[in-house]
Design an enzyme around this catalytic site. Structure first.
Site, PDB file in Angstrom:
ATOM      1  N   ARG A   1       3.030  -5.364   2.805  1.00 14.53           N
ATOM      2  CA  ARG A   1       3.440  -5.828   1.442  1.00 14.53           C
ATOM      3  C   ARG A   1       3.454  -4.618   0.549  1.00 14.53           C
ATOM      4  O   ARG A   1       4.563  -4.490  -0.223  1.00 14.53           O
ATOM      5  CB  ARG A   1       2.505  -6.877   0.966  1.00 14.53           C
ATOM      6  CG  ARG A   1       2.952  -7.211  -0.509  1.00 14.53           C
ATOM      7  CD  ARG A   1       2.073  -8.720  -0.963  1.00 14.53           C
ATOM      8  NE  ARG A   1       2.324  -9.190  -2.318  1.00 14.53           N
ATOM      9  CZ  ARG A   1       2.123  -8.826  -3.276  1.00 14.53           C
ATOM     10  NH1 ARG A   1       1.000  -7.731  -3.420  1.00 14.53           N
ATOM     11  NH2 ARG A   1       2.288  -9.458  -4.604  1.00 14.53           N
TER      12      ARG A   1
ATOM     13  N   HIS B   1       6.962  -7.669  -9.367  1.00 15.93           N
ATOM     14  CA  HIS B   1       7.254  -9.109  -9.694  1.00 15.93           C
ATOM     15  C   HIS B   1       8.649  -9.128 -10.472  1.00 15.93           C
ATOM     16  O   HIS B   1       8.952 -10.191 -11.428  1.00 15.93           O
ATOM     17  CB  HIS B   1       6.121  -9.735 -10.691  1.00 15.93           C
ATOM     18  CG  HIS B   1       4.914  -9.677 -10.033  1.00 15.93           C
ATOM     19  ND1 HIS B   1       4.859 -10.510  -8.866  1.00 15.93           N
ATOM     20  CD2 HIS B   1       3.663  -9.119 -10.068  1.00 15.93           C
ATOM     21  CE1 HIS B   1       3.490 -10.585  -8.476  1.00 15.93           C
ATOM     22  NE2 HIS B   1       2.875  -9.796  -9.075  1.00 15.93           N
TER      23      HIS B   1
ATOM     24  N   GLN C   1       6.846 -14.834  -4.956  1.00 14.12           N
ATOM     25  CA  GLN C   1       5.820 -14.311  -5.828  1.00 14.12           C
ATOM     26  C   GLN C   1       6.193 -12.715  -6.189  1.00 14.12           C
ATOM     27  O   GLN C   1       6.086 -12.001  -7.192  1.00 14.12           O
ATOM     28  CB  GLN C   1       4.658 -14.191  -5.418  1.00 14.12           C
ATOM     29  CG  GLN C   1       3.479 -13.871  -6.220  1.00 14.12           C
ATOM     30  CD  GLN C   1       2.273 -13.073  -5.761  1.00 14.12           C
ATOM     31  OE1 GLN C   1       2.550 -12.190  -4.794  1.00 14.12           O
ATOM     32  NE2 GLN C   1       1.216 -13.521  -6.030  1.00 14.12           N
TER      33      GLN C   1
ATOM     34  N   SER D   1      -1.476 -12.062  -8.853  1.00  7.27           N
ATOM     35  CA  SER D   1      -0.522 -11.031  -8.161  1.00  7.27           C
ATOM     36  C   SER D   1      -1.322 -11.050  -6.787  1.00  7.27           C
ATOM     37  O   SER D   1      -1.613 -12.018  -5.928  1.00  7.27           O
ATOM     38  CB  SER D   1      -0.304  -9.798  -8.685  1.00  7.27           C
ATOM     39  OG  SER D   1       0.596  -9.062  -8.293  1.00  7.27           O
ATOM     40  N   LEU D   2      -1.354  -9.949  -6.216  1.00  2.16           N
ATOM     41  CA  LEU D   2      -2.177  -9.808  -5.129  1.00  2.16           C
ATOM     42  C   LEU D   2      -3.225 -10.562  -5.034  1.00  2.16           C
ATOM     43  O   LEU D   2      -3.645 -11.044  -3.729  1.00  2.16           O
ATOM     44  CB  LEU D   2      -2.766  -8.072  -4.671  1.00  2.16           C
ATOM     45  CG  LEU D   2      -3.575  -7.953  -3.517  1.00  2.16           C
ATOM     46  CD1 LEU D   2      -2.756  -7.971  -2.481  1.00  2.16           C
ATOM     47  CD2 LEU D   2      -4.215  -6.484  -3.836  1.00  2.16           C
TER      48      LEU D   2
ATOM     49  N   GLN E   1      -4.093  -5.519  -8.201  1.00  6.46           N
ATOM     50  CA  GLN E   1      -3.922  -4.030  -8.360  1.00  6.46           C
ATOM     51  C   GLN E   1      -4.452  -3.578  -9.963  1.00  6.46           C
ATOM     52  O   GLN E   1      -3.969  -4.311 -10.933  1.00  6.46           O
ATOM     53  CB  GLN E   1      -2.620  -3.492  -7.990  1.00  6.46           C
ATOM     54  CG  GLN E   1      -2.438  -3.598  -6.319  1.00  6.46           C
ATOM     55  CD  GLN E   1      -0.968  -3.013  -6.130  1.00  6.46           C
ATOM     56  OE1 GLN E   1      -0.435  -3.458  -5.561  1.00  6.46           O
ATOM     57  NE2 GLN E   1      -0.731  -1.764  -6.218  1.00  6.46           N
TER      58      GLN E   1
END
Length: 314
Positions: free
Chosen positions: A118, A202, A251, A93-94, A12
């Site tokens: 999510r 996170h 994660q 991440s994503l 993101q």
């Protein structure tokens, strides 16, 4: 044909209105991929990404499927135009979900629905305005951890994105983030800046979201990847479907160990990264992590052609 390259997928923050427009004008593969995602989501994702009249692209539950789809469409276009295959993959991440789709570990439709949920779970986990993120520039990893320890005062604040040496993102309760930025500057940080995000990713505040995500992941088929994927939580390759599932759950509330992931890939012979997603954030980080690694963005027609030419010539 296989090179010592890795495909990396951004998270993101890389999205923008009009992304991939010039590539889509030259190939139907991009829009076909977005049409598949739109079928799952129930709205026209391509139109939203190109026009976004209501500024919806900034909403986490829309940003996540939009970025996933952009990355997967670039991977499909690469496969159509090149026989150069990566030896490894990783996503920030994503972006890890993009890596899982492109490696064959996750089905695309499953992943689109999964990252939409999510995003919803993450947004619901912390009321608007109560969580925040910031980036600390110019301090060593241990110093940022110490800053967070000092700033916590009973609240959550943690180093969450180890992006590159001297650039670490922190996340947690908004008041604790404010304290941490002040302390970081006092301790010699070059910059300590809030990030324009709606969710403190996170960190421990995401554990309620992880519980919900775990239930979804239990019902989704995960396969052994056909291309090695380095996961965020461990900064290590993983090809066991059950462990991949556990790592994707963890994660949500664990740090993204990006610097270590890139260093691990370099140690295994990777000498070039291809960033399959809008922008070139990961290319910039790669230069700070290891100057010997070449990095190629491919989100625009010119850069896509340039990467194909450069890597074909090796």
């Amino acid at each position: 044909m296989s090179n010592n390259i890795a495909f990396v997928f951004p998270g993101q923050g890389s999205q923008h209105v009009g992304m991939l427009a010039d590539l889509a004008a030259d190939s139907s593969i991009i829009q076909q991929c977005f049409a598949e995602a739109s079928e799952v989501l129930g709205y026209d994702l391509w139109d939203l990404c190109q026009n976004d009249p209501d500024s919806s692209l900034a909403k986490t539950e829309i940003t996540q499927p939009a970025l996933l789809t952009a990355s997967v469409s670039l991977w499909r276009l690469w496969q159509d135009r090149s026989d150069i295959q990566p030896a490894m993959m990783a996503g920030h991440s994503l972006g890890e979900y993009s890596a899982m789709v492109c490696s064959g570990a996750l089905g695309f439709s499953d992943a689109v629905k999964l990252v939409q949920s999510r995003g919803q779970y993450m947004q619901a986990a912390v009321p608007q305005g109560e969580g925040a993120m910031a980036v600390i520039i110019g301090l060593e990893d241990d110093a940022v951890v110490a800053v967070c320890d000092e700033a916590a005062q009973g609240q959550v604040v943690a180093a969450v994105n180890y992006n590159s040496p001297g650039q670490i993102a922190i996340a947690g309760n908004a008041e604790a983030i404010d304290r941490a930025m002040v302390i970081a500057k006092d301790k010699g940080a070059k910059r300590a800046m809030p990030l324009a995000v709606s969710v403190p990713s996170h960190c421990a505040l995401m554990k309620p979201a992880a519980v919900q995500l775990a239930a979804d992941l239990e019902s989704i088929q995960i396969n052994k990847p056909t291309i090695t994927v380095v996961q965020n939580v461990t900064a290590e390759p993983c090809d066991n479907p059950d462990q991949i599932r556990e790592n994707l759950i963890a994660q949500l509330y664990s740090p993204v160990r990006w610097s270590e992931s890139v260093k691990l890939m370099a140690g295994k012979g990777i000498n070039a990264l291809v960033e399959a997603g809008p922008g070139k954030v990961l290319c910039g980080l790669a230069k700070r992590i290891d100057r010997e690694i070449a990095a190629y963005p491919i989100a625009e027609a010119d850069s896509f052609s340039g990467a194909l030419h450069a890597l074909s010539a090796e």
